[in-house]
Design an enzyme around this catalytic site. Sequence first.
Site: not given
Lengths: 305, 305
Positions: A14, A206, A208, A239, A248
């Site tokens: 995704r 989650h 980054h 990003c 990520n």
Amino acid sequence: MERTRVVVEEVGLREGLQSHAVLLSLERKIELVELFLAAGLRHIQLGSFVNPKKVPQMAGVEDLFRHYRDRQDAVFSALVLNRRGFDRALDCGVRALHVSLSASATHQRENAGRSIVESLTELCAVVREARQAGMRVKGGVQAAFGCYLEGPVAADQVIRIASALAEAGAAEVNLADTAGFARPGEIQEVIGAVRKALPAVKLSLHLHNTLGMAPASVTAALNLGVTRFDGAAAGLGGCPFMQGAEGNIATEDLVFLLQSLGLARDLDIARLCVAAARARELFGAAGGGKLGAHFPRLAALGLVR
Amino acid sequence: MERTRVVVEEVGLREGLQSHAVLLSLERKIELVELFLAAGLRHIQLGSFVNPKKVPQMAGVEDLFRHYRDRQDAVFSALVLNRRGFDRALDCGVRALHVSLSASATHQRENAGRSIVESLTELCAVVREARQAGMRVKGGVQAAFGCYLEGPVAADQVIRIASALAEAGAAEVNLADTAGFARPGEIQEVIGAVRKALPAVKLSLHLHNTLGMAPASVTAALNLGVTRFDGAAAGLGGCPFMQGAEGNIATEDLVFLLQSLGLARDLDIARLCVAAARARELFGAAGGGKLGAHFPRLAALGLVR
């Protein structure tokens, strides 16, 4: 910490797809999912039900969900941002739903074209229906640690959204550092505040790696008892804060960190590196993550297996 | 953690110079030191007393120490690897000495041309004399978390060296992750073992960011009560493990992490970024570290000051 069971969710299909222009065929997507499964991953996000005119990489995501519809030994999740997406997910038998909106008003308006209140009202209804349909539901709060458009985001705003989603039936709240601004201090602050407000809700992160702080944030979160983390193979993904920045946290780097603490031993790091290498090939992008390049040398030295 | 006093030692002039071919004039070195001082740094390593035929970048390091000889508000340290280096350091009034050797036999042989026992014997004598001369003394153990030539390094070997140096009079032991292999698990293991063996000795960490894990290792070390860390402006410096890999953790990134936890508030992160930018210019190298590139945007968003 040694005996904690950690859940790693692979979101590269995704996160990576939505950030890179490449279109992957169903066969190539299945190839990647099989590599993830072979590495031991049992939580895999297959894609998002967004408008295929806006995000053509996600066209045909239904076929991927149908392909894995009967596979019982893994959780295949779908991201939806609105009711239309939910209806499509329901149609093709999705069993694990991830609804998500931003805690930053500007970001939410830009990303979803609607206000936080409008999205939250609709998504809370979606959560209730999804639970009635027997789905697992995770509620996501984007920009939970700061926004690349607004700057600081108040913890209260994160709590308000997380509470509404949890009350509607989300068993897990996913706090997303969409821009990659979180450091250990922000992790302590936001997770502490959300925990206090919602002690019964499972939290996942989650992260980054824009500022290189995601591994530090994972470490801080582990110390707070958080045991659920997203990762993207090869650190693919975007990003919005800076073109070309890492996306990520790379799944293989995340697991490399976790395994040093005796965690996530059910995952095969050599196979995660194989999946990451293939993801890099298919996406035609270098991605982020450091382990891929160094793994052969580390393995030869007996420092990782 | 909030009230702990953290010491950050800037080692870019030693670490950066030894890893890049550029020769800096005394004036340029002083310019960098002044930028470090302006950012609030009070522990600065000015260079190493190694053979200038082998490391021409360190030729004339005496002049830099003489320049700062009478400055009392900061600690200027010198790295020495043998008696010859110590004698030169003594001659030009060095007040803070860092002796160092590797816990990996192969690495020590390659780096210093001598065995661990030979070096340790000589350096313990150096430590005693340095203490008698009134110097502050730090004893460094290289490859304390693994070696790029040997692989794993036994914690017992690290303890043996650290104990000998501490017994000779080193008040601080600096554990160096020369290759950048440490993760939070290794940090817990090695620091736990050294602490148990040497409860009275101050520990400091020298981390390379080869695998992107240095910020995570700092976080893990803070949780263990470690409060002393080396950093190199702009993440300059080398990693013998892989050409082009990041060097030491960037001082500005380290401080960015620490400040999120309310630590190292005496350091000015904007000025650290200025120093890092100038170091990049002077060394003609990109270095490592993420904060430099992102600082203007983060500052504009009010996320860092």
